[in-house]
Design a protein around this motif. Structure first.
Motif, mmCIF file in Angstrom:
data_model
loop_
_atom_site.group_PDB
_atom_site.id
_atom_site.type_symbol
_atom_site.label_atom_id
_atom_site.label_comp_id
_atom_site.label_asym_id
_atom_site.label_seq_id
_atom_site.Cartn_x
_atom_site.Cartn_y
_atom_site.Cartn_z
ATOM 1 N N MET A 90 -24.275 -37.664 -12.481
ATOM 2 C CA MET A 90 -23.418 -38.979 -11.904
ATOM 3 C C MET A 90 -23.639 -40.133 -12.959
ATOM 4 O O MET A 90 -23.625 -40.831 -12.387
ATOM 5 C CB MET A 90 -24.459 -38.874 -10.935
ATOM 6 C CG MET A 90 -23.642 -37.688 -9.442
ATOM 7 S SD MET A 90 -21.913 -38.820 -9.299
ATOM 8 C CE MET A 90 -22.546 -40.171 -8.280
ATOM 9 N N ALA A 91 -25.119 -40.172 -13.637
ATOM 10 C CA ALA A 91 -25.512 -40.782 -14.126
ATOM 11 C C ALA A 91 -24.283 -41.359 -15.217
ATOM 12 O O ALA A 91 -23.987 -42.759 -15.727
ATOM 13 C CB ALA A 91 -26.800 -40.808 -14.975
ATOM 14 N N TYR A 92 -24.147 -40.026 -16.221
ATOM 15 C CA TYR A 92 -23.020 -40.414 -16.956
ATOM 16 C C TYR A 92 -21.402 -41.326 -16.230
ATOM 17 O O TYR A 92 -21.002 -41.865 -16.718
ATOM 18 C CB TYR A 92 -23.000 -39.197 -17.695
ATOM 19 C CG TYR A 92 -21.037 -38.684 -18.405
ATOM 20 C CD1 TYR A 92 -21.406 -39.861 -19.932
ATOM 21 C CD2 TYR A 92 -20.290 -39.205 -17.683
ATOM 22 C CE1 TYR A 92 -20.380 -39.568 -20.409
ATOM 23 C CE2 TYR A 92 -19.301 -38.566 -18.548
ATOM 24 C CZ TYR A 92 -19.402 -38.923 -20.042
ATOM 25 O OH TYR A 92 -18.273 -38.793 -20.713
ATOM 26 N N CYS A 93 -21.165 -40.357 -14.970
ATOM 27 C CA CYS A 93 -20.006 -41.402 -14.147
ATOM 28 C C CYS A 93 -20.373 -42.464 -14.241
ATOM 29 O O CYS A 93 -19.205 -43.603 -14.491
ATOM 30 C CB CYS A 93 -19.759 -40.458 -13.130
ATOM 31 S SG CYS A 93 -19.186 -38.769 -13.552
ATOM 32 N N LEU A 94 -21.133 -42.869 -13.306
ATOM 33 C CA LEU A 94 -21.560 -44.223 -12.905
ATOM 34 C C LEU A 94 -21.417 -44.751 -14.557
ATOM 35 O O LEU A 94 -20.976 -46.595 -13.950
ATOM 36 C CB LEU A 94 -22.703 -44.833 -12.395
ATOM 37 C CG LEU A 94 -22.999 -43.820 -10.759
ATOM 38 C CD1 LEU A 94 -24.077 -43.969 -10.577
ATOM 39 C CD2 LEU A 94 -22.009 -44.838 -10.156
ATOM 40 N N VAL A 95 -22.010 -45.066 -15.705
ATOM 41 C CA VAL A 95 -22.215 -45.870 -16.870
ATOM 42 C C VAL A 95 -20.502 -45.568 -17.270
ATOM 43 O O VAL A 95 -20.624 -47.338 -17.597
ATOM 44 C CB VAL A 95 -22.989 -45.072 -17.567
ATOM 45 C CG1 VAL A 95 -22.851 -45.522 -19.447
ATOM 46 C CG2 VAL A 95 -24.493 -44.809 -17.484
ATOM 47 N N ARG A 96 -19.924 -44.755 -17.270
ATOM 48 C CA ARG A 96 -18.796 -44.691 -17.634
ATOM 49 C C ARG A 96 -17.518 -45.591 -17.024
ATOM 50 O O ARG A 96 -17.196 -46.368 -17.257
ATOM 51 C CB ARG A 96 -18.174 -43.473 -17.869
ATOM 52 C CG ARG A 96 -18.561 -42.838 -19.262
ATOM 53 C CD ARG A 96 -18.629 -43.134 -20.295
ATOM 54 N NE ARG A 96 -17.479 -42.978 -21.159
ATOM 55 C CZ ARG A 96 -17.436 -44.339 -22.284
ATOM 56 N NH1 ARG A 96 -17.327 -45.356 -21.205
ATOM 57 N NH2 ARG A 96 -15.597 -44.192 -21.788
ATOM 58 N N LEU A 97 -18.390 -45.425 -15.886
ATOM 59 C CA LEU A 97 -17.181 -46.372 -14.783
ATOM 60 C C LEU A 97 -17.305 -47.723 -15.094
ATOM 61 O O LEU A 97 -16.294 -48.963 -15.428
ATOM 62 C CB LEU A 97 -17.520 -46.109 -13.108
ATOM 63 C CG LEU A 97 -16.569 -44.198 -13.295
ATOM 64 C CD1 LEU A 97 -17.483 -43.322 -11.166
ATOM 65 C CD2 LEU A 97 -14.754 -45.121 -13.024
ATOM 66 N N PHE A 98 -18.980 -48.277 -14.705
ATOM 67 C CA PHE A 98 -18.970 -49.556 -14.920
ATOM 68 C C PHE A 98 -18.243 -49.721 -16.383
ATOM 69 O O PHE A 98 -17.860 -51.107 -16.505
ATOM 70 C CB PHE A 98 -20.804 -49.183 -15.773
ATOM 71 C CG PHE A 98 -21.142 -50.653 -15.776
ATOM 72 C CD1 PHE A 98 -20.046 -52.071 -16.061
ATOM 73 C CD2 PHE A 98 -21.958 -50.615 -17.014
ATOM 74 C CE1 PHE A 98 -20.909 -53.126 -16.485
ATOM 75 C CE2 PHE A 98 -22.090 -51.895 -17.781
ATOM 76 C CZ PHE A 98 -21.872 -53.117 -17.436
ATOM 77 N N GLN A 99 -18.482 -49.283 -17.739
ATOM 78 C CA GLN A 99 -17.533 -49.835 -18.723
ATOM 79 C C GLN A 99 -16.346 -49.655 -19.016
ATOM 80 O O GLN A 99 -15.752 -50.602 -20.290
ATOM 81 C CB GLN A 99 -18.637 -48.673 -19.845
ATOM 82 C CG GLN A 99 -20.050 -48.526 -20.376
ATOM 83 C CD GLN A 99 -20.683 -48.091 -21.292
ATOM 84 O OE1 GLN A 99 -19.510 -46.856 -21.658
ATOM 85 N NE2 GLN A 99 -21.788 -47.846 -22.556
ATOM 86 N N ILE A 100 -15.757 -49.200 -18.332
ATOM 87 C CA ILE A 100 -14.381 -48.527 -18.283
ATOM 88 C C ILE A 100 -13.772 -50.172 -17.195
ATOM 89 O O ILE A 100 -12.715 -51.032 -17.742
ATOM 90 C CB ILE A 100 -13.560 -47.510 -18.152
ATOM 91 C CG1 ILE A 100 -14.500 -46.476 -18.866
ATOM 92 C CG2 ILE A 100 -12.170 -47.699 -17.714
ATOM 93 C CD1 ILE A 100 -13.939 -45.391 -18.483
ATOM 94 N N THR A 101 -14.580 -49.886 -16.518
ATOM 95 C CA THR A 101 -13.859 -50.819 -15.604
ATOM 96 C C THR A 101 -15.051 -53.013 -15.266
ATOM 97 O O THR A 101 -14.170 -53.917 -14.714
ATOM 98 C CB THR A 101 -14.086 -50.238 -13.524
ATOM 99 O OG1 THR A 101 -15.622 -50.709 -13.343
ATOM 100 C CG2 THR A 101 -13.483 -48.907 -13.239
ATOM 101 N N ASP A 102 -15.951 -52.586 -15.451
ATOM 102 C CA ASP A 102 -16.688 -53.639 -15.828
ATOM 103 C C ASP A 102 -16.660 -54.119 -14.198
ATOM 104 O O ASP A 102 -16.805 -55.595 -13.889
ATOM 105 C CB ASP A 102 -15.416 -55.119 -16.280
ATOM 106 C CG ASP A 102 -17.261 -56.210 -17.163
ATOM 107 O OD1 ASP A 102 -17.606 -55.729 -17.046
ATOM 108 O OD2 ASP A 102 -16.637 -56.991 -17.111
ATOM 109 N N ASN A 103 -16.808 -53.256 -13.479
ATOM 110 C CA ASN A 103 -17.019 -53.450 -12.179
ATOM 111 C C ASN A 103 -18.508 -53.144 -12.288
ATOM 112 O O ASN A 103 -19.680 -52.828 -12.331
ATOM 113 C CB ASN A 103 -16.946 -52.303 -11.354
ATOM 114 C CG ASN A 103 -16.822 -52.320 -10.027
ATOM 115 O OD1 ASN A 103 -17.623 -52.642 -9.364
ATOM 116 N ND2 ASN A 103 -16.163 -51.817 -9.380
#
Length: 653
Positions: A540-553
């Motif tokens: 989950m830590a990985y997914c949240l980091v990647r989602l932030f980096q991809i979406t800038d959300n």
């Protein structure tokens, strides 16, 4: 043949016990209600279908009419597949480790009808043997105590329950504890130092035997070295080569066994698990991308060949495991006589093959031979035809048991591995395999945003836990990264947001193993330490980091930072046990470069994807846009890194 309440279950492990004389129940309210009504203790047995010692205890005790009669008369017996019910396994493994100092499978728990345990162990022989208490004697003793000294057992159950209750403490305490946590960027360096101390310079791997692959540790070390923090590549290179040379790798049919029983990686525990092979495919593919050493790519592709040939179903789903045992003996399927090989290949070729693969008349395992290249001979396809002949001959042996249930978590992991292999090679068949697995999950293991643990011959029934959501989110992100299709990104967000809704601990931080759609157990654990596969909290830590980096959300940024801080606090005692979290932390601290590729008319996506780095956010455009134009009419790369966007180029390193 007798039958019990396991008839009709979908789990291969439960089906294996459906004809036992033991009156097994699956985990269900009916079993506990009967225990209350009949005033009996509950015997809980947890295992999985390819577990060697589970088979041994089943044959010795659960197929034994006398022992079954004692169980049926005095206990309510429940059988659980740990792969279908990781929540039950997690809760009672904590009990077993607390009471005995260790754990494993088969797990044997005695508890009250209120699910509170008072005694725990693992394998028991049927009768007293070599200083070990026999299962028969244990049952008689517990029955005696239950009838004559029950107060002591119940007091013990309450003490155990209070010790393992992870929810102790008020919400206010948890908020206060969480508020003081911060992201610790020094943890990766501490972990790297721990690995250096335990690294086996002679034979690769870390620590002493048994040696488990734990490829997520190697993936972390590759990233740690790749971003220039310190050079640990030699540890990765040595370990990956030693495993490929050893008997842990199947030199005849390919794929990796569970772990090595020795420090050399010669003699494995022979069962093959989907998750090990998925993580190893990722590790070997990444190692090739870093080093351009063909042996690493060859290993990844041969492992994929094994998966696609033996572990893939008709609709692209991936099966769970192959057993270690055949004809009641572990490893028999995989080992060879010297003369047997000479008879199959002919004397001259047979002797050459045996010399090359360390096979002798004396043998290297119980008088027979495990093919290996620990003798230092080159890793090559020199004996490709001979290996094919031996493989075909091996197919005539007694077939290994195949655990053909389809697990969402492990399928997501293999999906990700196929995507990584596609990104490294540009070979369409790996992407196609990943897409088929995705379609299977959506059709059979998902209902809207709700995921199921597994299925077999039909749709899933057990509601998913944290790992299902975390790993499937990661798999969807990997597909998005490979093909730039927004539908995968949108779906990743849906699944991740559902995980946050069901499992997030708003007060104490992190994510619970089970959520509001799952059964309530005596405790509600959070799994954070990486074991054979990374924990749900790490992923989950990985997914949240990647989602932030991809979406800038910014919502993902905040959630990622909270999760990294939560995991930092837990990892500080032994950071080497949290490598997937550390990988996420490195990604957060050292964001991957962003590459936009605009294809010329002469290039294809498959050609381009294999040219660009793995450690990068890739977007491939099939035609020019006002923002991104071709340079010199050739495929053009726009690269942004370290907060700087560079001029467009036609070549990329």
């Amino acid at each position: 043949m007798s039958s019990n309440h396991l008839r009709g279950q979908s789990s291969p492990y439960l089906i294996q016990h459906s004809e036992n004389p033991v009156d097994w129940y699956p985990w269900c309210n009916e079993a506990f209600e009967r225990a209350r009504q009949e005033d009996k203790p509950v015997f809980l047995s947890i295992g999985y279908s390819t577990c060697h010692w589970c088979h041994v205890m089943a044959h010795e005790s659960f197929e034994n009419e006398e022992i079954a009669a004692i169980l049926n008369q005095n206990f309510i017996s429940i059988k659980v597949d740990r792969e279908e019910r990781p929540d039950i396994d997690s809760v009672y493994m904590a009990v077993c480790q607390t009471l005995t100092g260790s754990g494993g499978w088969p797990m044997s728990i005695f508890m009250t009808a209120e699910q509170k345990p008072f005694y725990a162990g693992t394998y028991f022989p049927p009768v007293n043997r070599s200083g070990m208490m026999g299962f028969r004697e244990l049952l008689l003793e517990i029955n005696k105590l239950w009838k004559q000294k029950r107060a002591g057992l119940l007091q013990s159950a309450e003490q155990i329950f209070s010790q393992i209750d992870t929810n102790a403490g008020s919400s206010e305490d948890k908020v206060q504890k969480q508020a003081g946590k911060a992201i610790d960027s020094g943890l990766p360096g501490q972990a790297a130092e721990l690995f250096t101390r335990s690294f086996d310079k002679n034979y690769g791997g870390f620590g002493s035997a048994p040696k488990f692959p734990t490829p997520h540790n190697l993936i972390f070390l590759m990233l740690y070295s790749g971003i220039g923090l310190d050079d640990k590549w030699y540890q990765v290179e040595k370990t990956l080569e030693q495993m490929r040379r050893g008997g842990i790798f199947d030199h005849i049919g390919y794929g990796f066994s569970r772990y090595s029983t020795d420090r050399f990686y010669l003699v494995p525990h022979f069962e093959k698990m989907l998750y090990d092979n998925a993580l190893l495919m990722i590790a070997y593919a990444a190692a090739f991308k870093i080093s351009e050493e063909n042996m690493f790519l060859d290993t990844a592709e041969k492992t994929a060949e094994y998966i696609l040939r033996e572990m893939t179903g008709p609709d692209g789903e991936f099966y769970s495991a192959q057993d270690a045992d055949s004809e009641g003996r572990e490893g028999l399927y995989y080992i060879w006589d010297y003369e047997e090989i000479c008879n199959i290949l002919g004397r001259k070729k047979g002797e050459e093959f045996c010399s090359y693969f360390g096979i002798s008349e004396r043998g290297n395992f119980e008088g027979k031979n495990i093919p290996n290249l620990l003798n230092g001979n080159p890793i090559s396809d020199k004996f490709h035809k001979e290996k094919k002949l031996l493989y075909e001959n091996r197919q005539l042996r007694t077939k290994l048991h195949l655990d053909d249930k389809v697990l969402t978590t492990w399928n997501s992991l293999m999906l990700s591995a196929m995507v990584v292999l596609y990104r490294v090679t540009g070979k369409e068949r790996y992407l196609q395999s990943a897409v088929q697995a995705h379609c299977f999950i959506e059709k059979n293991l998902a209902d809207g945003n709700i995921l199921f643990v597994s299925c077999r011959n039909g749709a899933g029934t057990v509601n998913g836990f944290l790992d299902e959501y975390a790993y499937y989110t990661a798999a969807l992100l990997s597909l998005y990264e490979a093909v730039s299709d927004e539908k995968y990104l949108r779906r990743a967000e849906e699944i991740c947001n559902e995980a946050r809704r069901q499992f997030e601990d708003q007060n104490g931080g992190g994510f619970f193993l089970y959520g509001d759609r799952n059964d309530r157990l005596i405790t509600r654990p959070k799994e954070t330490y990486d074991g054979a596969i990374p924990s749900g909290n790490s992923v989950m830590a990985y997914c949240l980091v990647r989602l932030f980096q991809i979406t800038d959300n910014k919502d993902y940024k905040s959630a990622a930072e909270h999760q990294l801080a939560y995991m930092s606090h837990l990892a500080e005692g032994y950071p080497a046990g949290y490598c997937m979290f550390l990988t996420a932390l490195l990604l957060y601290d050292y964001p991957p470069q962003k590459i936009t590729a605009i294809l010329s008319k002469t290039d294809t996506e498959e050609e381009i994807i294999s040219r660009v780095p793995l450690y990068a956010d890739i977007k491939i455009l099939k035609e020019e846009t006002p923002e991104f134009k071709l340079l010199n009419g050739n495929t053009t790369y726009y690269v942004c890194k370290d907060h700087i966007c560079l001029p467009p180029v036609n070549e990329i390193k």
